[in-house]
Write an enzyme that holds these catalytic residues in place. Structure first.
Site, PDB file in Angstrom:
ATOM      1  N   GLU A   1      -0.002  -0.926   5.794  1.00 36.57           N
ATOM      2  CA  GLU A   1       1.162  -0.481   6.498  1.00 36.57           C
ATOM      3  C   GLU A   1       1.090   1.252   6.799  1.00 36.57           C
ATOM      4  O   GLU A   1       1.489   1.702   7.734  1.00 36.57           O
ATOM      5  CB  GLU A   1       2.595  -1.029   5.959  1.00 36.57           C
TER       6      GLU A   1
ATOM      7  N   ASP B   1       0.985  -1.224  -0.027  1.00 38.29           N
ATOM      8  CA  ASP B   1       0.042  -0.045  -0.202  1.00 38.29           C
ATOM      9  C   ASP B   1       1.025   1.565   0.007  1.00 38.29           C
ATOM     10  O   ASP B   1       2.262   0.966   0.436  1.00 38.29           O
ATOM     11  CB  ASP B   1      -1.085   0.173   1.359  1.00 38.29           C
TER      12      ASP B   1
END
Length: 486
Positions: free
Chosen positions: A190, A123
């Protein structure tokens, strides 16, 4: 007269002893760097570049507001991985955890050895609205221009995901067989804490009884001109990361018209509290990972700097004063205080009935939330100001004595033979902290050479990675896999 001569003789003798002892300590400082065995790996650069370039085009953007997350790019990214790395998906055990958390298991030949884990995330943070036109290449183009791969995630951290898969694919094609189980674990959130990704993966593996010898995540890098006193590049490997806490200061009281203010208003008292905290600050102490960093780099310093650090028991107060003069080095030795939000008032001529401030703190290993709160309450010394604190303490400190750290250090030296590889304390957060519960050690190292300007690009404008850096990252992952597993 004889007494004065005796005193002067004694002083001279003590001075001579001091010089002899400190000089002896200095010349006996030995390098902690293992000999480099330069990597001779030959890679398909065209294929590798195409893979990272394409990976960047998928807008796998994390948002604090989960309703803003578009699942389609995540699904497309997973399909892309399967199409790009068929050998990895075929020969390794693969599963999805929480839909988008990815776990690959490479079965080893010796079940008695603890497994090793490698983790990254795919991400990325959003591109700040209004800055799109400031990019030299479009932020999700994956453009390959002037020896650089451009776009969000090129450094943070699709390079880790694609780099690890490229390394595994290369070794599989070579017929490599690890002597222990290897796990590749890729999170999808994250940038917003990792609760659905890394945390869930770690909890799942914990329930299965998995314990890692060590887990390696992103974090430190090979930095240039960023460690005082060292001319060579320094590869900093995070052995712990500071905790992150949010402190709320709030006060309520009578408002009233601004024409008749009290001597100490709500805004004034909150402001005064912040001023006291900034003036007092937490105590700086060169210990733990910060001390370890200088223990490893001191042998590579000039004689003067080496002399100081070789005799730290004498010069520690001086060293600490020097480190506290710069924000980056001060953060290495103390819990930091950063006021970030102030709320008070709605109208120019009305005194606010309440005021509040938000402070972000990054906690040193060993500092608890309770201790931090007590320090703040004592420092501001205002019973009417309510102090609340939430967050997490620093992660555990991983060992630098033994095979796990030596494995990472040797792999890094094999790729960056001119660099000094040393432990350090990571200031930001990573997924690695979630794996503390299932790993004896967690380390943080992004195997690329970067500058201070590159750091600003990671969550900013014009993020890119050079092709040379990217290829070296793949080589590092190949080296660390081989070092860790046979």
């Amino acid at each position: 007269m004889k007494i004065w001569k005796l005193i002067l003789t004694l002083i001279a003798a003590l001075l001579l002893i001091f010089i002899i002892v400190t000089a002896y300590n200095t010349v006996n400082v030995k390098s902690k760097q293992p000999p480099a065995h330069p990597s001779a790996v030959e890679l398909n650069q065209t294929e590798a570049v195409q893979h990272l370039s394409k990976a960047i085009t998928f807008k796998t953007i994390s948002y604090e507001d989960k309703t803003k997350v578009d699942p389609q790019p995540y699904d497309q990214f997973l399909t892309f991985l399967q199409d790009s790395f068929p050998n990895v998906f075929k020969q390794l055990e693969f599963e999805k955890i929480n839909t988008y958390g990815l776990v690959f298991k490479w079965k080893g030949t010796d079940e008695k050895k603890l497994p090793v884990g490698f983790t990254s995330h795919y991400d990325v943070v959003p591109v700040l609205k209004g800055t799109e036109q400031d990019w030299k290449q479009k932020p999700f183009s994956g453009a390959v221009v002037d020896g650089r791969i451009w776009g969000r995630g090129s450094l943070d951290d699709k390079i880790g995901v694609i780099g690890l898969l490229q390394a595994a694919d290369h070794l599989l094609k070579q017929g490599y067989k690890p002597d222990r189980d290897l796990y590749f674990m890729f999170g999808h959130d994250e940038e917003v804490g990792g609760e659905q990704g890394a945390e869930t993966i770690a909890e799942t593996l914990k329930k299965r009884g998995v314990t890692f010898d060590f887990v390696l995540d992103e974090g430190g890098a090979v930095v240039e001109d960023m460690v005082p006193g060292v001319e060579a590049p320094v590869g900093v490997v995070g052995i712990s990361e500071k905790g992150s806490a949010t402190v709320q200061l709030s006060i309520k009281g009578s408002g009233g018209h601004s024409s008749q203010p009290e001597d100490h208003t709500n805004i004034g008292r909150i402001s005064n509290a912040i001023a006291k905290l900034e003036a007092e600050q937490f105590h700086g102490d060169l210990k733990g990972p910060g001390e370890d960093l200088f223990t490893y780099v001191a042998p590579e310093m000039s004689f003067g700097m080496k002399y100081v650090f070789a005799n730290k028991f004498i010069f520690e107060p001086v060293i600490e004063r020097i480190l506290l003069q710069e924000p980056a080095s001060a953060a290495l030795i103390r819990t930091t205080i950063a006021p970030t939000i102030f709320n008070a008032g709605e109208q120019y001529n009305a005194l606010p009935e309440k005021a509040s401030a938000t402070i972000n703190l990054r906690l040193m290993p060993g500092d608890s939330l309770e201790e931090v709160k007590a320090f703040i309450e004592k420092t501001i010394d205002d019973e009417d100001i309510h102090v609340s604190i939430t967050g997490n303490e620093a992660s555990s400190v991983s060992s630098i004595d033994g095979k796990p750290f030596e494995t990472i250090q040797q792999a890094a030296r094999n790729v960056y033979s001119d660099a000094v590889i040393a432990p350090y304390l990571m200031f930001a957060g990573s997924d690695a902290r979630h794996y503390d519960k299932v790993s004896n050690n967690t380390y943080r190292f992004l195997p690329v050479r970067i500058t201070a300007e590159d750091l600003n690009r990671m969550h900013g404008t014009n993020e890119f990675v050079t092709i040379d850096n990217y290829m070296n990252a793949i080589k590092f992952y190949i080296e660390v896999i081989k070092q860790a597993s046979g």
